[in-house]
Design a protein around this motif. Structure first.
Motif, short mmCIF file in Angstrom:
data_model
loop_
_atom_site.label_atom_id
_atom_site.label_comp_id
_atom_site.label_asym_id
_atom_site.label_seq_id
_atom_site.Cartn_x
_atom_site.Cartn_y
_atom_site.Cartn_z
N PRO A 45 48.81 35.68 30.76
CA PRO A 45 47.45 35.90 30.28
C PRO A 45 46.96 37.31 30.56
CG PRO A 45 47.39 34.70 32.33
CD PRO A 45 48.83 34.85 31.96
N ASP A 46 45.97 37.75 29.80
CA ASP A 46 45.36 39.05 29.99
C ASP A 46 44.21 38.90 30.98
OD1 ASP A 46 44.46 41.62 29.76
OD2 ASP A 46 43.50 41.32 27.80
N LEU A 47 44.27 39.63 32.09
CA LEU A 47 43.25 39.50 33.14
C LEU A 47 42.30 40.70 33.16
CD1 LEU A 47 45.55 38.20 36.01
CD2 LEU A 47 44.12 36.86 34.48
N ASP A 48 42.26 41.48 32.06
CA ASP A 48 41.48 42.73 32.08
C ASP A 48 39.98 42.51 32.15
OD1 ASP A 48 43.84 44.12 31.91
OD2 ASP A 48 43.72 44.38 29.74
N ALA A 49 39.46 41.37 31.72
CA ALA A 49 38.02 41.17 31.65
C ALA A 49 37.41 40.68 32.96
CB ALA A 49 37.70 40.17 30.53
N LEU A 50 38.20 40.55 34.01
CA LEU A 50 37.69 40.03 35.27
C LEU A 50 36.65 40.94 35.89
CD1 LEU A 50 40.97 38.88 37.02
CD2 LEU A 50 39.31 37.47 35.85
N PRO A 51 35.62 40.37 36.49
CA PRO A 51 34.67 41.20 37.23
C PRO A 51 35.36 41.86 38.42
CG PRO A 51 33.89 38.92 37.08
CD PRO A 51 35.27 38.96 36.51
N SER A 52 34.85 42.98 38.84
CA SER A 52 35.43 43.70 39.97
C SER A 52 35.01 43.01 41.26
CB SER A 52 34.97 45.15 39.96
OG SER A 52 35.53 45.82 41.06
N SER A 53 35.82 42.06 41.71
CA SER A 53 35.49 41.29 42.91
C SER A 53 36.77 41.04 43.70
CB SER A 53 34.85 39.96 42.53
OG SER A 53 34.80 39.10 43.64
N PHE A 54 36.77 41.50 44.95
CA PHE A 54 37.92 41.31 45.82
C PHE A 54 38.16 39.83 46.10
CE2 PHE A 54 39.70 41.05 50.14
CZ PHE A 54 40.90 41.68 49.91
N SER A 55 37.11 39.09 46.43
CA SER A 55 37.29 37.67 46.75
C SER A 55 37.77 36.88 45.54
CB SER A 55 36.01 37.06 47.32
OG SER A 55 34.99 37.04 46.35
N LEU A 56 37.35 37.27 44.35
CA LEU A 56 37.81 36.59 43.14
C LEU A 56 39.31 36.79 42.96
CD1 LEU A 56 37.10 35.00 40.60
CD2 LEU A 56 36.57 37.17 39.49
#
Length: 110
Positions: A45-56
């Protein structure tokens, strides 16, 4: 799920459940393609849209480890590289990485 993510793009709980749902779906597709003799190497899957979150990112890695998915190593490496790019200046990242590696998880150096 996508509607919820559009409405709340920074909700870690929604992102975690979305990833869990997608990985479950990919597992089913992978099993089906294997049964049909098709190539399973294209299920990343493409994970480019993830928010910038270390815990995520750390939660995603935990879910990925718990999921028996073809090419999970490629996804893990992509997430780890992304984490290094985004969070390498934060001491929490290095603390987490040390614990992650000490837990016996193989990390390919980027």
């Amino acid at each position: 799920m996508q509607s919820g993510l559009r409405s709340c793009p920074h909700s870690e709980a929604l992102w975690v459940e979305y990833l869990r749902m997608e990985l479950t779906y990919l597992n089913k597709l992978s099993a089906r393609r294997a049964a049909l003799g098709e190539d399973v190497g294209t299920l990343v899957p493409d994970l480019d849209a993830l928010p910038s979150s270390f815990s995520l990112r750390t939660q995603f890695l935990e879910i990925l480890e718990a999921t028996d998915l073809a090419n999970s190593e490629n996804m893990q490496n992509e997430i780890l590289a992304d984490m290094k790019n985004e969070f390498s200046k934060e001491p929490a990242y290095w603390d987490w990485l040390e614990k992650f590696e000490a837990a016996g998880v193989r990390v390919h150096k980027m």
